[in-house]
Design a protein around this motif. Structure first.
Motif, PDB file in Angstrom:
ATOM      1  N   ALA A 146      27.152  41.801  36.960  1.00 45.72           N
ATOM      2  CA  ALA A 146      27.720  41.220  38.179  1.00 45.72           C
ATOM      3  C   ALA A 146      26.619  40.592  39.022  1.00 45.72           C
ATOM      4  O   ALA A 146      26.780  39.491  39.568  1.00 45.72           O
ATOM      5  N   VAL A 166      25.838  36.506  40.354  1.00 44.84           N
ATOM      6  CA  VAL A 166      25.855  36.043  41.752  1.00 44.84           C
ATOM      7  C   VAL A 166      24.473  35.927  42.387  1.00 44.84           C
ATOM      8  O   VAL A 166      24.355  35.415  43.501  1.00 44.84           O
ATOM      9  N   TYR A 171      30.883  33.709  41.324  1.00 40.36           N
ATOM     10  CA  TYR A 171      31.223  34.773  42.273  1.00 40.36           C
ATOM     11  C   TYR A 171      32.499  35.511  41.873  1.00 40.36           C
ATOM     12  O   TYR A 171      32.595  36.732  42.036  1.00 40.36           O
ATOM     13  N   VAL A 172      33.478  34.783  41.334  1.00 40.29           N
ATOM     14  CA  VAL A 172      34.701  35.446  40.860  1.00 40.29           C
ATOM     15  C   VAL A 172      34.360  36.385  39.710  1.00 40.29           C
ATOM     16  O   VAL A 172      34.807  37.536  39.664  1.00 40.29           O
ATOM     17  N   CYS A 209      32.589  39.538  40.994  1.00 42.72           N
ATOM     18  CA  CYS A 209      33.506  40.492  41.649  1.00 42.72           C
ATOM     19  C   CYS A 209      34.331  41.256  40.626  1.00 42.72           C
ATOM     20  O   CYS A 209      34.535  42.472  40.750  1.00 42.72           O
ATOM     21  N   ALA A 249      32.164  43.823  38.867  1.00 41.83           N
ATOM     22  CA  ALA A 249      31.907  44.959  39.744  1.00 41.83           C
ATOM     23  C   ALA A 249      33.131  45.873  39.811  1.00 41.83           C
ATOM     24  O   ALA A 249      33.005  47.100  39.807  1.00 41.83           O
ATOM     25  N   ALA A 250      34.337  45.280  39.848  1.00 40.07           N
ATOM     26  CA  ALA A 250      35.565  46.076  39.883  1.00 40.07           C
ATOM     27  C   ALA A 250      35.724  46.878  38.603  1.00 40.07           C
ATOM     28  O   ALA A 250      36.126  48.056  38.632  1.00 40.07           O
TER      29      ALA A 250
END
Length: 212
Positions: free
Chosen positions: A88, A92, A191-192, A195, A198-199
């Motif tokens: 992740a 980013v 960025y998507v 995220c 990370a989720a």
């Protein structure tokens, strides 16, 4: 058998992995742009062959680990979560390089393209760590043979990766030009992806230990 719900989540994780810039993607894009679509697809044959090496090694090795060392699940779970967090951040972090910035590669014969694709895949740390850390989170002794589950998950990863990489090899030049003209979308994609990765890492951290 792996439950359909888990298999779909795993397929999504595989999709994220193959879309995250790494040695395989950069090599296939560079080869396709520098030598043409045919060379990119030929290289992909070697890359997919490398996936089978990772799959069989994981299927045999992880089955032995789960049977011999039950606590290994916890170690692999946290390793997988940390790896996803790292991926992740790679997506980013400031100055992250686009894989569509092709490297210059000299033309090679078809046989050499297959061999180079194979070696790039086998030695790809991203694939190796994925199989060793994320892969085990979707295997449970209560769902039957762990070897069969491993093979099922492995074939899913190979199918997803082959499909995406084939599209990349076929349309690398057009995609590269589009991103050059639309840099905002490249940033949005990064960025998507960060995220979502990370989720998924959080999901693995909260996963309960599975027992026989």
């Amino acid at each position: 058998m792996v439950p359909t719900h888990d298999l779909l989540i795993f397929a999504a994780a595989c999709l994220l992995m193959v879309l995250t810039p790494g040695p395989n993607m950069i090599y296939l894009i560079s080869r396709s742009i520098c030598q043409g679509r045919k060379a990119g697809v030929t290289s992909l044959i070697g890359v997919v062959a490398g996936f089978f090496v990772h799959m069989f090694a994981a299927a045999v090795g992880l089955t032995a680990v789960f049977l011999a060392v039950p606590m290994a699940y916890e170690a692999l779970k946290w390793a997988g979560a940390l790896y996803l967090v790292w991926m992740a951040w790679q997506a980013v972090k400031p100055g992250a390089r686009s894989p569509f910035e092709a490297r210059e590669l000299a033309p090679d014969s078809s046989s050499k393209l297959v061999v180079m694709g194979f070696m790039t895949s086998v030695l790809n740390p991203k694939v190796a760590v994925f199989y060793l850390s994320v892969f085990p989170q979707f295997i449970s002794p209560e769902h039957g043979s762990m070897f069969t589950q491993s093979m099922m998950l492995g074939l899913t990863q190979i199918s997803v990766s082959f499909t995406v990489n084939l599209l990349i090899a076929l349309f690398a030049s057009g995609i590269a030009v589009w991103f050059v003209r639309n840099p905002l979308w490249l940033a949005v994609q990064r960025y998507v992806m960060g995220c979502v990765l990370a989720a998924l890492a959080v999901r693995l951290m909260l996963e309960q230990r599975r027992t026989v």
